[in-house]
Structure formats: C-alpha cells, structure tokens
Write an enzyme that holds these catalytic residues in place. Structure first.
Site, PDB file in Angstrom:
ATOM      1  N   HIS A 111     -21.100  11.382   3.387  1.00 27.07           N
ATOM      2  CA  HIS A 111     -21.441  12.483   4.290  1.00 27.07           C
ATOM      3  C   HIS A 111     -21.116  13.841   3.677  1.00 27.07           C
ATOM      4  O   HIS A 111     -21.618  14.866   4.131  1.00 27.07           O
ATOM      5  CB  HIS A 111     -20.723  12.316   5.633  1.00 27.07           C
ATOM      6  CG  HIS A 111     -19.239  12.387   5.562  1.00 27.07           C
ATOM      7  ND1 HIS A 111     -18.461  11.348   5.102  1.00 27.07           N
ATOM      8  CD2 HIS A 111     -18.364  13.371   5.895  1.00 27.07           C
ATOM      9  CE1 HIS A 111     -17.188  11.687   5.166  1.00 27.07           C
ATOM     10  NE2 HIS A 111     -17.096  12.916   5.633  1.00 27.07           N
TER      11      HIS A 111
ATOM     12  N   VAL B 278      -2.203  -3.087  -3.725  1.00 24.08           N
ATOM     13  CA  VAL B 278      -2.474  -4.409  -4.301  1.00 24.08           C
ATOM     14  C   VAL B 278      -2.312  -5.423  -3.174  1.00 24.08           C
ATOM     15  O   VAL B 278      -1.415  -5.294  -2.331  1.00 24.08           O
ATOM     16  CB  VAL B 278      -1.555  -4.747  -5.487  1.00 24.08           C
ATOM     17  CG1 VAL B 278      -1.961  -3.945  -6.724  1.00 24.08           C
ATOM     18  CG2 VAL B 278      -0.092  -4.520  -5.167  1.00 24.08           C
TER      19      VAL B 278
ATOM     20  N   HIS C 111       1.911  12.260  -0.877  1.00 20.14           N
ATOM     21  CA  HIS C 111       1.409  13.606  -0.612  1.00 20.14           C
ATOM     22  C   HIS C 111       2.468  14.596  -1.086  1.00 20.14           C
ATOM     23  O   HIS C 111       3.521  14.740  -0.459  1.00 20.14           O
ATOM     24  CB  HIS C 111       1.133  13.798   0.877  1.00 20.14           C
ATOM     25  CG  HIS C 111      -0.030  13.003   1.389  1.00 20.14           C
ATOM     26  ND1 HIS C 111      -1.322  13.224   0.967  1.00 20.14           N
ATOM     27  CD2 HIS C 111      -0.079  11.973   2.277  1.00 20.14           C
ATOM     28  CE1 HIS C 111      -2.137  12.381   1.586  1.00 20.14           C
ATOM     29  NE2 HIS C 111      -1.408  11.615   2.378  1.00 20.14           N
TER      30      HIS C 111
ATOM     31  N   HIS D   8      -2.790   7.360  -4.415  1.00 19.35           N
ATOM     32  CA  HIS D   8      -2.853   6.192  -3.540  1.00 19.35           C
ATOM     33  C   HIS D   8      -2.915   4.942  -4.405  1.00 19.35           C
ATOM     34  O   HIS D   8      -3.538   4.945  -5.476  1.00 19.35           O
ATOM     35  CB  HIS D   8      -4.098   6.259  -2.648  1.00 19.35           C
ATOM     36  CG  HIS D   8      -4.520   4.931  -2.098  1.00 19.35           C
ATOM     37  ND1 HIS D   8      -5.532   4.181  -2.668  1.00 19.35           N
ATOM     38  CD2 HIS D   8      -4.049   4.199  -1.055  1.00 19.35           C
ATOM     39  CE1 HIS D   8      -5.676   3.054  -1.987  1.00 19.35           C
ATOM     40  NE2 HIS D   8      -4.786   3.042  -1.009  1.00 19.35           N
TER      41      HIS D   8
ATOM     42  N   SER E 251       0.853  -1.183   0.000  1.00 18.95           N
ATOM     43  CA  SER E 251       0.000   0.000   0.000  1.00 18.95           C
ATOM     44  C   SER E 251       0.889   1.234   0.000  1.00 18.95           C
ATOM     45  O   SER E 251       1.900   1.271   0.709  1.00 18.95           O
ATOM     46  CB  SER E 251      -0.903   0.014   1.233  1.00 18.95           C
ATOM     47  OG  SER E 251      -1.758   1.140   1.233  1.00 18.95           O
TER      48      SER E 251
END
Length: 301
Positions: free
Chosen positions: A176, A110, A97, A107, A93
């Site tokens: 949200h 796998v 940034h 991002h 992972s």
C-alpha cells in the site's frame, strides 16, 4: 531418517533468548520485565520487555511455546493437509527500537512448527530470519548486516543466502506504500528441505548470528548527535513499521488468531510513533536519501 526432537528445539530457543538478552544488557543496563504466561488452550511463554533505557527506547525478546487441537485460519488456509491435526509452535521473536535515530530498528525471529496426527507422518517446518529498518542509511552498516547474514547461510549452500534475501525483500514490503520496510536481511518459512537435523542447524545459525549482525552497528551509531528533526523523522518512519506489523505480518495474525497473549504479540510496536498527512522529504536531504538510495532492492554483498 532424522529424529524430530521437539525438546531439543525448545531448549535451544530458551537459551537463545537468554543469550540475546545478555548481549543487549551488556550494552545498556536495561531493567527487564519478565512475564511467564500461560495460554488457556495450551502452552505459554516467557516474555522479556525493557523500556526507556539510555540507548534502547524499547526492546522485547519473547519465547513462546503454544499448542492445540485446531489450527487457526492463517496456518491452514494454504495447507489443507493440516486439517484435523494437533499442532505445536515455538519460537523466539525480538525487536529493538533504539533511542538514537541513527541506530536502526532491528527485528529477528526463529521458530518451529509441527502438526501431528495418529497414523500419519508429522508435518513440520522451521522459519525465521532478521531484517533491519534504518532511519538514516549507511553503506557500512548495510554491508555488515548482509555479509553476516550470508555467512550464516553459506555453510549450508552458496545458493541459500541469495534466495533467503530475495524472500526477505519480498516479504517485508508494504504494497500500500509501494516501498520496503527497510534494507532486508533473511527470511524463510515452511523450511524442511534439508531434513530435520540440517534445517534445525540452519535455524540455529541464523539465530546465533543476530547479535553479530546488529551489535557492531549499534555500537558505531549510538553516540551520533541528533536533534528534533532527526527524532521527528524517526517517529514518522516508525509508522511504516507499525503498518506492516498490523496489516501484513503473518506472525502477528497467527498469534492473534490462535488466541495468543496480546501483550506479547504486540510488544514489537514502538512506544512512540507519528503519522503526518501527505508528508514527503525535502529533495536532496538526508531523509530523502533513505528513500532514494536505501529503500530499494539491491545487492549489498
């Protein structure tokens, strides 16, 4: 019938971590901090994190291979057949940034999961993908990102990219906020429909294509001039990234519930972020364009 080769998957993932770290260091000679860690319940990993580079504010590329006898709730709640099985999960992972607000955050992940029980067939699948989170939209970048993703999928089926793109659009969405996290890319999970060999090949194709998808964008945008306004907007938009990872991301929840290494799980969070109460961009501004033109589901290729 394909033979499930867990060691072959692990060897690939360790090599992918090395390859991506080398590609990043070739662009910005960041100093990697490498932590080799173990998990009390079984397994461990190799985390590499760098911060405060010339172009990368924070970058992390993590490998983990964890296992145990009892699955956490996030893995078994929708798969009752996994109850009572031992399990292994391994993956790479990464998150990037950038310093420059005109360079998107990226991002990728796998992974491979297998649950086994004596006297029963193993339950296994691959997952992963990558998504792009721009702060200032750019058509050329979006088309390049998605065309690279499509090329990674097309050798397996011409229907695969549209399907995995929709999956990504649906997954990286903040209900949200009623907005997507970025401009999407690829996402797949519980994937075993091609058999082990070809499902593994798809995961490799996705993992291997990440650098080709991201590096040209980074190289085009890294030197663009910016000021305090762009920086403040970047930090504000990073708040959406944090909200998704802490509230909705299945990988984060799995890692925390399986008693993974918290520092490695949360390395995806940016070093600086801000939340401004009830803020909205000025109509017609470059910041408003991100919402009006890019943070909407659309076809880029």
């Amino acid at each position: 019938m394909d033979t499930i080769d867990k060691q072959k998957v692990k060897d690939y993932l360790l090599g992918l971590q090395d390859d991506i770290c080398s590609a990043l260091q070739a662009e910005d000679s960041v100093a990697w901090r490498e932590d080799n860690w173990t998990r009390d319940q079984g397994g461990g990993g190799r985390s590499r994190v760098a911060a405060d580079g010339t172009d990368f504010e924070k970058v992390g590329v993590n490998f983990s291979h964890v296992y145990g006898d009892q699955l956490p709730p996030t893995a078994s709640q929708s798969r009752p057949e996994l109850a009572g099985r031992s399990w292994q999960a391994m993956g790479v992972s990464l998150v990037i940034h950038p310093q420059n607000p005109y360079v998107p955050t990226a991002h990728a992940n796998v992974r491979f999961f297998i649950a086994e029980k004596e006297g029963a067939d193993p339950v296994w699948w691959f997952g992963g993908g990558y998504d792009l989170t721009p702060y200032y939209g750019n058509d050329e970048d979006c088309r390049h990102w998605h065309s690279t993703a499509k090329k990674a999928c097309d050798p397996f089926s011409m229907e695969l990219y549209p399907r995995l793109k929709r999956w990504c659009d649906d997954y990286f969405y903040l209900p949200h906020r009623r907005e997507p996290r970025g401009i999407g890319g690829l996402f797949f999970d519980d994937f075993n429909e091609l058999g082990f060999d070809q499902s593994f090949a798809l995961m490799r194709s996705v993992g291997d294509s990440f650098s080709s998808a991201y590096m040209p964008i980074f190289q085009r945008r890294r030197k663009e001039a910016y000021g305090e306004r762009e920086r403040k907007f970047q930090l504000y938009r990073r708040g959406r990234y944090v909200e998704f990872n802490l509230v909705h991301d299945r990988g984060t929840l799995f890692g925390l519930q399986s008693d993974g290494r918290t520092e490695s799980i949360l390395m995806s969070l940016p070093p600086l972020v801000r939340w401004d109460y009830d803020w909205s961009p000025e109509p017609g501004s470059d910041e408003a364009e991100l919402y009006d033109k890019y943070l909407i589901q659309q076809e880029w290729v």
